[in-house]
Design an enzyme around this catalytic site. Sequence first.
Site, PDB file in Angstrom:
ATOM      1  N   GLY A  61       1.174   3.990   1.549  1.00 18.80           N
ATOM      2  CA  GLY A  61       1.770   4.543   2.957  1.00 18.80           C
ATOM      3  C   GLY A  61       2.691   3.681   3.459  1.00 18.80           C
ATOM      4  O   GLY A  61       3.721   4.134   4.030  1.00 18.80           O
ATOM      5  N   CYS A  62       2.388   2.263   3.423  1.00 19.41           N
ATOM      6  CA  CYS A  62       3.394   1.313   3.973  1.00 19.41           C
ATOM      7  C   CYS A  62       4.699   1.082   3.289  1.00 19.41           C
ATOM      8  O   CYS A  62       5.747   0.769   3.651  1.00 19.41           O
ATOM      9  CB  CYS A  62       2.573  -0.030   3.998  1.00 19.41           C
ATOM     10  N   THR A  63       4.359   1.325   1.771  1.00 22.14           N
ATOM     11  CA  THR A  63       5.706   1.460   1.043  1.00 22.14           C
ATOM     12  C   THR A  63       6.548   2.618   1.406  1.00 22.14           C
ATOM     13  O   THR A  63       7.853   2.368   1.261  1.00 22.14           O
ATOM     14  CB  THR A  63       5.396   1.247  -0.353  1.00 22.14           C
TER      15      THR A  63
ATOM     16  N   ALA B 264       8.312   1.741   4.748  1.00 22.63           N
ATOM     17  CA  ALA B 264       9.199   0.592   4.444  1.00 22.63           C
ATOM     18  C   ALA B 264      10.770   1.179   3.822  1.00 22.63           C
ATOM     19  O   ALA B 264      11.754   0.986   4.335  1.00 22.63           O
ATOM     20  CB  ALA B 264       8.661  -0.603   3.719  1.00 22.63           C
TER      21      ALA B 264
ATOM     22  N   SER C  33       0.872  -1.157  -0.017  1.00 17.50           N
ATOM     23  CA  SER C  33       0.214   0.094   0.147  1.00 17.50           C
ATOM     24  C   SER C  33       0.849   1.328  -0.147  1.00 17.50           C
ATOM     25  O   SER C  33       2.012   1.134   0.430  1.00 17.50           O
ATOM     26  CB  SER C  33      -0.943  -0.004   1.153  1.00 17.50           C
TER      27      SER C  33
END
Length: 217
Positions: free
Chosen positions: A111-113, A116, A109
Amino acid sequence: MASLTLPKHSIPSLLSTQTLSPRHSLFSHNLPIVSNSSQSQFYGLKVSYSSSLSIPSSSSSVKGSIFAKVNKGTAPPSFTLKDQDGKNVSLSNFKGKPTVVYFYPADESPGCTKQACAFRDSYEKFKKAGAQVVGISGDDPSSHKAFAKKFRLPYTLLSDEGNKVRKDWGVPSDLFGTLPGRETYVLDKNGVVQLIYNNQFQPEKHIDETLKLLQSL
């Protein structure tokens, strides 16, 4: 990318579409979810309608089903999960060095990318501070493997299918319990929590806050 289903007729009045511009409406398909109060953007899950999910009609009646179980100064519950290579990894494996454990909603997703990759870009700073980085989500090991390979993530990703560890640690959900929370813990070399940081809508701030704490240990 995971999908998020919201009720068609039971969104609380405080999220009424009259208070949002058309561009920011929660009822617009495939648009990012926007926090109207902070004007910050979550680049995460895809929104769709459903009449099968009920959300309380007022903010005063909203109570999270997950309550904080891990607090600063305590040791969190142990776990054993599979990493992106399908190997069992236990929390005890990380004892002896400061460890950053961050829970995030879903692989790939936006935001998560972003989060990360921010951990990836600062990884040398974490190594210099003597710290290890571990990411945890409900995705399976094969998803983690593809995610780590695509974005060249140099740290461990663990698969918490069924969200048991998330529940054991008491990671709070967002958006009235429909969205897995984004929470980061910093454990010292003895496995004791020294920082808990929660910020769903500014994923990159997790890196700044954890590095600030690690540099003071």
